[in-house]
Motif scaffolding. Structure first.
Motif, PDB file in Angstrom:
ATOM      1  N   MET A  91       0.846  -1.203   0.000  1.00 47.48           N
ATOM      2  CA  MET A  91       0.000   0.000   0.000  1.00 47.48           C
ATOM      3  C   MET A  91       0.877   1.248   0.000  1.00 47.48           C
ATOM      4  N   ASP A  92       2.031   1.162   0.670  1.00 54.89           N
ATOM      5  CA  ASP A  92       2.971   2.289   0.672  1.00 54.89           C
ATOM      6  C   ASP A  92       3.565   2.533  -0.711  1.00 54.89           C
ATOM      7  N   VAL A  93       3.690   1.472  -1.492  1.00 58.94           N
ATOM      8  CA  VAL A  93       4.195   1.635  -2.861  1.00 58.94           C
ATOM      9  C   VAL A  93       3.281   2.593  -3.603  1.00 58.94           C
ATOM     10  N   ASP A  94       1.981   2.403  -3.483  1.00 56.66           N
ATOM     11  CA  ASP A  94       1.036   3.275  -4.186  1.00 56.66           C
ATOM     12  C   ASP A  94       0.877   4.631  -3.508  1.00 56.66           C
ATOM     13  N   ARG A  95       0.786   4.640  -2.171  1.00 58.71           N
ATOM     14  CA  ARG A  95       0.568   5.915  -1.468  1.00 58.71           C
ATOM     15  C   ARG A  95       1.734   6.872  -1.616  1.00 58.71           C
ATOM     16  N   HIS A  96       2.954   6.318  -1.558  1.00 56.94           N
ATOM     17  CA  HIS A  96       4.139   7.183  -1.524  1.00 56.94           C
ATOM     18  C   HIS A  96       5.061   6.971  -2.719  1.00 56.94           C
TER      19      HIS A  96
END
Length: 171
Positions: A91-96
């Motif tokens: 999810m961090d890949v997409d969020r950040h």
């Protein structure tokens, strides 16, 4: 036409794979998607990164959903925690737009992929050995000796050779 042949080959691989090989292929595809996400981050291609990362998340969710918690015991519980952690990091890949998060998941999943590859190879080797053992333990067909006759009629040289059984197993 080549795409169609490649897709047919992929389908055949999946349909004939052992359970261990299937898990290996899921890990392999997950890692491939994460590598694609990293290339997309590098290329600043948000849509491609999102597509690759979403596919990786779907594959990890599938791995998690197929865990047998009753029979898997502590190992299944540990894998479930690992998969949950991986999902959060993805999810961090997409969020950040985080390459670090994708690389962390790759580092976590690579040893699992390698272990499943070794297990799949061992399973295939065991299967080959079992087939060979069965083949060797089966009695060979007996041929009836043909009485030696001297006649002017032609005789077939292959008459005394055993006939093939019709079984063919390739490894």
């Amino acid at each position: 036409m080549n795409e169609r042949a490649a897709q047919t080959y992929k389908n055949q691989q999946v349909n004939t794979a052992s359970p261990a090989k299937m898990v290996f292929m899921l890990f392999e595809k997950t890692l491939s998607c994460l590598q694609e996400a990293l290339r997309a981050i590098e290329d600043k291609d948000i849509q491609r990164r999102c597509n690759a990362n979403c596919k990786a998340q779907e594959l990890i969710a599938h791995l998690s959903n197929t865990l047998d918690m009753d029979q898997g015991g502590e190992i299944a519980a540990n894998l479930e925690r690992l998969y949950t952690h991986c999902m959060i990091r993805l999810m961090d890949v997409d969020r950040h737009n985080s390459a670090d998060a994708a690389n962390e998941v790759i580092r976590l999943l690579t040893p699992l992929r390698d272990s499943w590859a070794a297990l799949a190879d061992k399973s295939e080797d065991d299967m080959r050995q079992a087939i060979m053992a069965v083949q060797q333990s089966q009695p060979r067909p007996q041929t009836q000796p043909v009485p030696h006759q001297r006649s002017h009629a032609s005789t077939d040289e292959n008459q005394n050779r055993p006939r093939p059984s019709g079984l063919s197993i390739s490894a």
